[in-house]
Design a protein around this motif. Sequence first.
Motif, PDB file in Angstrom:
ATOM      1  N   ASP A 248       0.826  -1.211   0.000  1.00  0.00           N
ATOM      2  CA  ASP A 248       0.000   0.000   0.000  1.00  0.00           C
ATOM      3  C   ASP A 248       0.861   1.262   0.000  1.00  0.00           C
ATOM      4  O   ASP A 248       0.546   2.241  -0.677  1.00  0.00           O
ATOM      5  CB  ASP A 248      -0.944   0.002   1.195  1.00  0.00           C
ATOM      6  N   VAL A 249       1.957   1.228   0.744  1.00  0.00           N
ATOM      7  CA  VAL A 249       2.873   2.366   0.793  1.00  0.00           C
ATOM      8  C   VAL A 249       3.593   2.529  -0.542  1.00  0.00           C
ATOM      9  O   VAL A 249       3.698   3.642  -1.081  1.00  0.00           O
ATOM     10  CB  VAL A 249       3.893   2.199   1.934  1.00  0.00           C
ATOM     11  N   ASP A 250       4.095   1.427  -1.104  1.00  0.00           N
ATOM     12  CA  ASP A 250       4.834   1.478  -2.360  1.00  0.00           C
ATOM     13  C   ASP A 250       3.960   1.969  -3.513  1.00  0.00           C
ATOM     14  O   ASP A 250       4.447   2.606  -4.444  1.00  0.00           O
ATOM     15  CB  ASP A 250       5.399   0.097  -2.694  1.00  0.00           C
ATOM     16  N   ALA A 251       2.659   1.679  -3.456  1.00  0.00           N
ATOM     17  CA  ALA A 251       1.753   2.107  -4.519  1.00  0.00           C
ATOM     18  C   ALA A 251       1.587   3.619  -4.562  1.00  0.00           C
ATOM     19  O   ALA A 251       1.242   4.186  -5.602  1.00  0.00           O
ATOM     20  CB  ALA A 251       0.381   1.444  -4.325  1.00  0.00           C
ATOM     21  N   VAL A 252       1.868   4.286  -3.440  1.00  0.00           N
ATOM     22  CA  VAL A 252       1.736   5.739  -3.353  1.00  0.00           C
ATOM     23  C   VAL A 252       3.036   6.446  -3.728  1.00  0.00           C
ATOM     24  O   VAL A 252       3.026   7.543  -4.293  1.00  0.00           O
ATOM     25  CB  VAL A 252       1.306   6.156  -1.928  1.00  0.00           C
TER      26      VAL A 252
END
Length: 303
Positions: free
Chosen positions: A81-85
Amino acid sequence: MSKSEVVPETTGRISYKELKQVIKLGLVQGNLIPAFAGAWLAIVMTHQGFLASMPQLIIMLIGSALVMGGSCAINNYYDQDVDAVMPSKQNRPTVNDRITDRQLIMLSLGMMIVGELLLFMINVPAGVIGLAGIIGYVSFYSIWSKRHTTWNTVVGSFPGAVPPLIGWVAIEGHISMMALALFAVVFAWQPIHFYALAIKRSDEYRLANVPMLPSVKGFNRTRIGMFIWLVVLLPLPFIMHELGTTFMVLATLLNLGWIGLGLTSFKVSTDKTKWATKMFVYSLNYLVVFFALVVVISLIKMI
């Protein structure tokens, strides 16, 4: 953002290049340097034969690489979820659906289990320290501290510094003061290295709501933290006095050079991002040069 929002379904087999991203191969290779140095130093200082110790050395390196790679894969699974941002991480296979969650977990668990079996084959201390590294990195860093405290980098430095301990105990069987000194060097090195990287990506971490020190406390507070760890590095070569005066002098010059580079950040015209990049590059070279000194000087003393 979920994986399905990035790409509707898995697009095919993961490539070798993408696999390297999943297990953070560059990070693994970097950590194998202090692992080898720890084992090498144990061989030299305990007067064991290099050829006779070769099986333990090779098994230790393979086992350590698998443990670290598996831990990094779990980290990538948890951080989707963090990497997608974050723009710099949106091409990771875990984000663009080039690898499924099931594949990722199976890969991670498989690597960690095989790696731990190899380390326990050498001796119990090597296996236990490897397991402590897994628990520390996955639980205390990835799952807890990374998302909840600006101390996340320091917390992650503990498991990140175990490679030289694994290398040492794989040969010697127990931890010594020299092994702890190697651990301390890698431990103190990591906040400087990762703070420099975090300064460069502070906007991304802020966007992803990850409490990295530069994103929460700002540049000046981060710079103070980096200087604290630079000072911590200064006395460590003297704890390793058994390697001789030449080593202590060269290692100290290496530390002073890093402090000198750090001081350039106080220039009014300093570009913070460029300074952070220089500090990051120095950190990469520092780790290689420091442990190369350990290996080369100990080899000379042995001869």
